[in-house]
Design a protein around this motif. Structure first.
Motif, mmCIF file in Angstrom:
data_model
loop_
_atom_site.group_PDB
_atom_site.id
_atom_site.type_symbol
_atom_site.label_atom_id
_atom_site.label_comp_id
_atom_site.label_asym_id
_atom_site.label_seq_id
_atom_site.Cartn_x
_atom_site.Cartn_y
_atom_site.Cartn_z
ATOM 1 N N SER A 166 36.807 60.060 84.256
ATOM 2 C CA SER A 166 36.579 59.759 85.413
ATOM 3 C C SER A 166 37.721 58.875 85.671
ATOM 4 O O SER A 166 37.989 58.593 86.705
ATOM 5 N N HIS A 167 38.370 58.094 84.849
ATOM 6 C CA HIS A 167 39.467 57.030 85.094
ATOM 7 C C HIS A 167 40.632 57.938 85.263
ATOM 8 O O HIS A 167 41.376 57.585 86.006
ATOM 9 N N ALA A 168 40.817 59.041 84.466
ATOM 10 C CA ALA A 168 41.895 59.736 84.548
ATOM 11 C C ALA A 168 41.700 61.401 85.167
ATOM 12 O O ALA A 168 41.982 62.164 84.425
ATOM 13 N N SER A 169 40.989 60.997 86.154
ATOM 14 C CA SER A 169 40.430 62.470 86.608
ATOM 15 C C SER A 169 41.673 63.013 87.648
ATOM 16 O O SER A 169 41.332 63.787 88.694
ATOM 17 N N GLU A 170 42.734 62.749 87.387
ATOM 18 C CA GLU A 170 44.155 63.233 88.375
ATOM 19 C C GLU A 170 45.035 63.672 87.090
ATOM 20 O O GLU A 170 45.578 62.826 86.550
ATOM 21 N N GLY A 171 45.527 64.905 87.168
ATOM 22 C CA GLY A 171 46.640 65.238 86.509
ATOM 23 C C GLY A 171 48.101 65.024 87.342
ATOM 24 O O GLY A 171 49.075 64.696 86.963
ATOM 25 N N GLY A 172 47.837 65.110 88.640
ATOM 26 C CA GLY A 172 48.868 65.066 89.706
ATOM 27 C C GLY A 172 49.661 63.511 89.552
ATOM 28 O O GLY A 172 48.675 62.627 89.396
ATOM 29 N N ASN A 203 50.429 57.500 85.724
ATOM 30 C CA ASN A 203 50.364 58.050 84.353
ATOM 31 C C ASN A 203 49.672 57.126 83.383
ATOM 32 O O ASN A 203 49.053 57.571 82.386
ATOM 33 N N LYS A 204 49.649 56.008 83.549
ATOM 34 C CA LYS A 204 48.930 54.891 82.429
ATOM 35 C C LYS A 204 47.502 55.304 82.427
ATOM 36 O O LYS A 204 47.003 55.140 81.543
ATOM 37 N N ARG A 205 47.047 55.877 83.413
ATOM 38 C CA ARG A 205 45.464 55.775 83.592
ATOM 39 C C ARG A 205 45.152 57.004 82.623
ATOM 40 O O ARG A 205 44.121 56.929 81.746
ATOM 41 N N ILE A 206 46.040 57.928 82.154
ATOM 42 C CA ILE A 206 45.899 59.100 81.429
ATOM 43 C C ILE A 206 46.074 58.364 80.020
ATOM 44 O O ILE A 206 45.118 58.639 79.047
#
Lengths: 498, 109
Positions: free
Chosen positions: A267-273, A289-292
């Motif tokens: 849920s923290h990195a729920s975005e690839g874009g 990017n850091k969230r991933i």
């Protein structure tokens, strides 16, 4: 949208007559001061804007040597002039890549070269003015950063990098695109471009689980925030939200289920874009990017796999290591993120998943190479695998596949017309037109092979084509994901494992 | 965008046409918002969509996946598009704040 007319589909891509100013006036909505401030740009264009503009331009010229080289080395050979989908569809000479870049090159000459400083207009130099700013906002947002022109440039000028630099300079001058900046703000504050908080994401995943079980009778799980999972899936948030995107999400989930692996979404990195790339802003690109990275580290996963998203894959594959350091905490076999297509094809080749091709017999399929996958990243072991891997997957799960014309696929692929931060309503006119070359190529295989499934591995492409197909008189249901085809054909059952 | 009037009800909108205050909403106001959006009548089916969206937003602060709306209110799979053509219009009539630009770009047809 009823008043927007699509170009006629003839199957031919013809270089148009040059019509100066043909697409003048099509530009993004400007972000309001509150939004500009939220994403750390000047609230609005100040009276000393020229200073800010030139300061940022100087900084870019120092920081990115490539930009300076690109500005210096163009010999105006004209190889790029008829390669841009926006030029081919509008005839506006400012959409010839060389002429678009001239908007920056003329400023560069005026303020950063001796010849331009001394000779001014005679040396092709141009002074900063409000009129020039409007042209920048117009034509640097009528570029989808697809880099098709770069393929044909004998000097290897990366036009997208010029566009990114131009947008960065505009932002630093207090002029930003509302669409791009709102999305960046959502990704940085909530974790995805949709602005979907964790509980809403879980609720959506529950719904997708119910849908899969209803359709197949098999309880396929879509885990969220599972610490110690082997795989973290990072996918565009569109996959959690709209069709046809969500049908590919069902495909990924079924593949993981059948492989018998322990996987999770975060849920923290729920975005690839990563829209930071579209506006050429290093800090935003890094923050998103850091969230991933943080999610992968916190969840202690062994491997990161990217879903179907073109620019997400570019950022993850090409830039992650330099943005936030190497993924040295992942399993030593998987220090580079993998693409879901690489993962799935590997399982198919190992015989770990079984596919029933007949399940896709209603479809005659073609594949559209997305710009950021085809021209800005790689997959697999050898150069060009990013083109062959998705096709191998389609051929493994479908009986009928045909490619579009050679000069419109692979590294010469045409943009969908909506990439690079222009997928917004106020740009619809240029989006419809910009899709024309791709649509002409599609028309030919529709006529020759009755193609009725347009397979994609990019969320922006999917959203763009879903919207513009009906304007061209084609059913939007013909747009779909590669993993949607996998989802249709995968045989769920007794686990065979990997 | 300012204030629109529907009968004796005054409805305050933000500059993009979304209801300024989520809590001001009531069914009569929904009729006014519908008229403003060019939706002729708020049938029972349409009202069900709108009320579900409000409940969902109250709980999750997000735009629901469209098929789940239809499933929850026991309407056919494509109900939001069938009922409203544009799901963002339904959202506006439900008096909810502007969704993300990304939501809009994936929804609007």
């Amino acid at each position: 949208m009823a008043d927007i007319k699509a170009p006629e589909l003839t199957g031919e891509i013809i270089t148009p007559k040059v019509t100066p100013g043909a697409s003048k006036g099509i530009m993004p909505f400007k972000a309001k001061p509150e939004l500009m401030e939220k994403v750390n740009f000047p609230a609005e264009k100040p009276s000393n804007w020229k200073e800010l503009f030139l300061k940022k331009m100087e900084e870019i010229l120092k920081k990115y040597r490539s930009v300076r080289v690109f500005l210096d080395e163009c010999v105006r050979c004209g190889a790029c002039t008829d390669k841009c989908h926006y030029f081919l569809s509008t005839g506006d000479p400012r959409n010839m890549p060389v002429h678009r870049q001239e908007l920056m090159r003329s400023v560069y000459r005026k303020y950063f070269t001796t010849g331009g400083k001394l000779l001014g207009n005679l040396a092709g130099a141009r002074e900063l003015s409000d009129e020039l700013l409007e042209e920048w906002l117009t034509y640097f947002y009528q570029c989808s950063e697809c880099r098709r022109c770069s393929v044909f440039c004998p000097y290897g000028i990366d036009t997208a990098e010029i566009t990114m630099a131009a947008r960065e300079i505009l932002d630093a001058t207090g002029i930003g695109s509302k669409y791009n900046l709102e999305i960046i703000n959502k990704a940085e504050t909530i974790g995805n471009n949709l602005g979907m908080p964790g509980p809403a994401l879980r609720n959506t995943l529950d719904f997708v689980e119910e849908e899969i079980e209803e359709k197949t009778g098999v309880p396929v799980k879509l885990p969220l925030d599972v610490e110690g999972a082997d795989i973290l899936l990072v996918t565009p948030s569109a996959d959690f939200f709209a069709e046809p995107h969500v049908l590919s999400l069902e495909g990924y989930a079924k593949v993981f289920h059948q492989a018998g692996v322990n996987w999770t979404i975060s849920s923290h990195a729920s975005e690839g874009g990563n829209f930071g790339m579209f506006i050429g802003n290093y800090d935003h690109m890094k923050t998103i990017n850091k969230r991933i990275w943080d999610a992968a580290r916190d969840l202690k996963v062994k491997r990161v796999i990217a879903g179907e998203c073109g620019h997400a894959w570019r950022v993850l594959y090409s830039f992650s290591n330099t943005l936030n350091g190497p993924f040295d905490f992942l399993d030593s076999q998987y220090r580079q993120p993998s693409h879901i297509c690489e993962y799935t094809l590997d399982l198919i080749k190992k015989g770990a998943i079984k596919l029933d091709k007949a399940a896709n017999d209603e479809f005659s399929v073609t594949f559209h190479d997305s710009c950021n996958v085809a021209r800005a990243s790689r997959m697999g072991e050898t150069p060009g695998d990013q083109m062959t891997i998705p096709r191998e997957i389609i051929n493994a799960c479908c009986n009928k596949f045909v490619d579009m014309a050679d000069d419109t696929i692979g590294e010469r692929t045409f943009c969908c017309g909506g990439g690079g931060g222009v997928l917004t309503d106020e740009m619809i006119d240029i989006r419809v037109k910009g899709a024309m070359p791709r649509m002409q190529a599609l028309k030919r295989v529709k006529d020759s092979h009755d193609v009725n499934f347009f397979a994609l591995i990019c969320a922006i492409c999917k959203a763009q084509f879903t919207k513009i197909f009906p304007i061209y008189g084609i059913e939007m249901e013909e747009v779909g994901g590669v993993h949607q085809l996998i989802s249709n054909s995968i045989q769920l059952g007794a686990k065979e494992g990997v | 965008m300012g204030i629109i009037e529907y009968g004796d009800v005054k409805i305050e909108l933000d500059d993009e046409g979304y209801l300024k205050n989520f809590d001001d909403w009531n069914e009569k106001m929904a009729c006014g918002l519908a008229e403003h959006a060019g939706v002729d009548e708020l049938s029972k089916e349409r009202m069900e969509v709108i009320k579900f969206m409000r409940d969902y937003y109250r709980q999750y602060s997000a735009f629901p996946i469209l098929n789940s709306v239809c499933r929850n209110i026991h309407q056919p799979k494509d109900c939001v598009n069938e009922d409203f053509v544009d799901p963002v219009v339904a959202w506006k009539i439900a008096g909810l704040p502007k969704p993300s630009e990304e939501v809009i770009s994936y929804l609007k047809r």
